[in-house]
Design a protein around this motif. Structure first.
Motif, short mmCIF file in Angstrom:
data_model
loop_
_atom_site.label_atom_id
_atom_site.label_comp_id
_atom_site.label_asym_id
_atom_site.label_seq_id
_atom_site.Cartn_x
_atom_site.Cartn_y
_atom_site.Cartn_z
N PRO A 136 33.20 41.09 42.15
CA PRO A 136 32.38 40.08 42.92
C PRO A 136 32.91 38.88 41.86
N VAL A 137 33.47 39.13 40.72
CA VAL A 137 33.57 37.99 39.66
C VAL A 137 35.14 38.46 38.94
N ILE A 138 35.46 37.54 38.13
CA ILE A 138 36.36 37.80 37.19
C ILE A 138 35.68 37.61 35.90
N GLU A 139 35.75 38.78 35.21
CA GLU A 139 34.94 38.78 33.91
C GLU A 139 36.03 38.48 32.76
N ARG A 140 35.95 37.52 32.15
CA ARG A 140 37.02 37.19 30.83
C ARG A 140 36.53 38.19 29.74
N GLU A 141 35.45 38.26 29.41
CA GLU A 141 35.31 39.16 28.10
C GLU A 141 34.62 40.71 28.48
N PHE A 142 35.82 41.27 28.78
CA PHE A 142 35.77 42.82 29.32
C PHE A 142 36.62 43.59 28.41
N ASP A 143 35.78 44.67 27.94
CA ASP A 143 36.64 45.73 27.02
C ASP A 143 36.81 46.91 28.18
N TRP A 144 37.86 47.13 28.55
CA TRP A 144 38.33 48.16 29.41
C TRP A 144 38.33 49.41 28.99
N ARG A 145 38.68 49.61 27.74
CA ARG A 145 38.63 50.79 26.83
C ARG A 145 37.09 51.56 26.95
N LYS A 146 36.32 50.74 27.07
CA LYS A 146 34.74 51.31 26.97
C LYS A 146 34.13 51.35 28.37
N ALA A 147 34.90 51.16 29.53
CA ALA A 147 34.42 51.32 30.81
C ALA A 147 34.97 52.30 31.71
N SER A 148 33.93 52.34 32.84
CA SER A 148 34.47 53.61 33.92
C SER A 148 34.23 52.90 35.07
N LEU A 203 30.13 56.04 48.24
CA LEU A 203 30.16 55.98 49.64
C LEU A 203 28.82 56.21 50.24
N ASP A 204 28.20 55.30 51.03
CA ASP A 204 27.00 55.20 51.36
C ASP A 204 26.01 55.93 50.50
N ASP A 205 26.05 55.27 49.41
CA ASP A 205 25.05 55.40 48.16
C ASP A 205 25.24 56.90 47.52
N VAL A 206 26.31 57.71 48.05
CA VAL A 206 26.80 58.97 47.29
C VAL A 206 27.83 58.59 46.22
N GLU A 207 27.80 59.36 44.99
CA GLU A 207 28.90 58.96 44.11
C GLU A 207 29.87 59.61 44.45
N ARG A 208 31.41 59.17 44.56
CA ARG A 208 32.42 59.86 44.84
C ARG A 208 33.47 59.88 44.02
N GLN A 209 33.43 58.66 43.01
CA GLN A 209 34.47 58.49 41.93
C GLN A 209 33.45 58.01 40.68
N ASN A 210 34.06 58.45 39.50
CA ASN A 210 33.38 58.16 38.37
C ASN A 210 34.24 58.32 37.27
N TYR A 211 35.21 57.69 36.87
CA TYR A 211 36.39 58.01 35.81
C TYR A 211 36.69 56.87 34.70
N PRO A 212 37.04 57.30 33.49
CA PRO A 212 37.23 56.30 32.44
C PRO A 212 38.45 55.54 32.76
N LEU A 213 38.45 54.25 32.57
CA LEU A 213 39.86 53.36 32.27
C LEU A 213 40.65 53.81 31.19
N SER A 214 40.02 54.65 30.24
CA SER A 214 40.57 54.80 28.95
C SER A 214 41.64 55.95 29.30
N ASP A 215 41.57 56.64 30.46
CA ASP A 215 42.69 57.77 30.91
C ASP A 215 44.03 56.78 31.66
N MET A 216 43.92 55.64 31.54
CA MET A 216 45.10 55.01 32.09
C MET A 216 46.46 55.57 31.41
#
Length: 266
Positions: A171-183, A188-201
């Motif tokens: 929804p936004v462009i976040e300027r102060e974001f540490d991708w290494r610590k995020a997932s 899909l219709d309130d059921v979790e289908r993906q949950n993966y760490p960005l550190s795996d890039m």
């Protein structure tokens, strides 16, 4: 945290600014240049959120996560593997994903991190590439799966992913974001289908920007979709996909049945 946003009022006025609690502090000028606050504030509940930027192109990566690469039995690439999605594929949070007219096949979601370019970028080195990143956002990289290999002679990546409304951004462009610590979390219709760490890039954001900038010029507002990981699946008409990244926000979009061809709202 500095979260940039674009919005539209009910009577059609479009503006941009920075989130300030439950309101938007509006700015004048160019988001990526001489933006200055104009003193106006708009309550969030009185406006429609748009895609936070208007890219000239979306560069979408494939096979950029170790976990998915291993699952697919693919070697890690030596250079980002990507396709280009057109600007008319872009929509914002809450806007409908529209099934292409005449296409009744499978449509898939891909929750991803998006890199937003802040200034003209050509042949930059990895060491300075972060200076060209304005911020980060969420992306749902939508695909008409059955079209991808419809012709055995040519894989149709751009066609299958380039339809109007097939690049959900926000929804936004976040300027102060540490991708290494995020997932990235996709529901899909309130059921979790993906949950993966960005550190795996496989390629970091700086590496992506640097290497792609040697292939083409990236312009302010252009978006690089960093690729997805395990958990991609199909969407049925009427279903809602929400891509969330802590520190950025949630991007909801619903797949709706086809309607007559018309320009997608940015």
């Amino acid at each position: 945290m500095t979260s940039w946003i674009r919005f539209q009022q009910p009577h059609g006025y479009i503006g941009f600014g920075v989130l300030d609690n439950a309101s938007i502090a509006e700015y004048d000028g160019d988001m990526f240049g001489d933006a200055k606050p104009n003193g106006k504030h708009w309550p969030l509940n009185e406006v429609e959120l748009l895609s936070p930027c208007m890219p000239t192109k979306v560069v979408a990566l494939w096979n950029n996560f170790h976990a998915l690469s291993q699952k697919l039995g693919k070697a890690a690439p030596s250079h980002p593997l990507f396709l280009i999605k057109p600007p008319m594929s872009v929509i914002g949070p809450g806007a409908p994903i529209r099934r292409p007219k005449g296409y009744s096949g499978k449509i898939a979601y891909e929750g991803e991190l998006g890199i937003v370019i802040g200034k003209r970028c050509t042949n930059v080195s990895p060491e300075v590439a972060d200076d060209y990143i304005f911020g980060y956002t969420c992306i749902n990289d939508v695909t008409a799966v059955d079209l991808l290999n419809e012709d055995p002679n040519f894989a149709q990546w751009c066609r299958s992913k380039g339809f109007d409304t097939f690049s959900c951004i926000g929804p936004v462009i976040e300027r102060e974001f540490d991708w290494r610590k995020a997932s990235v979390v996709t529901r899909l219709d309130d059921v979790e289908r993906q949950n993966y760490p960005l550190s795996d890039m496989i390629f970091t954001p700086a590496e992506q920007v640097s290497m792609i900038s040697h292939d083409m010029t990236l312009m302010p507002g252009d978006v690089i979709a960093c690729g997805t990981s395990i958990g991609v699946g199909s969407i049925k008409d009427g279903s809602t996909v929400v891509v969330s990244i802590e520190g950025i926000g949630a991007l909801p979009n619903q797949l709706v049945a086809a309607r007559p061809v018309e320009a997608a709202a940015q």
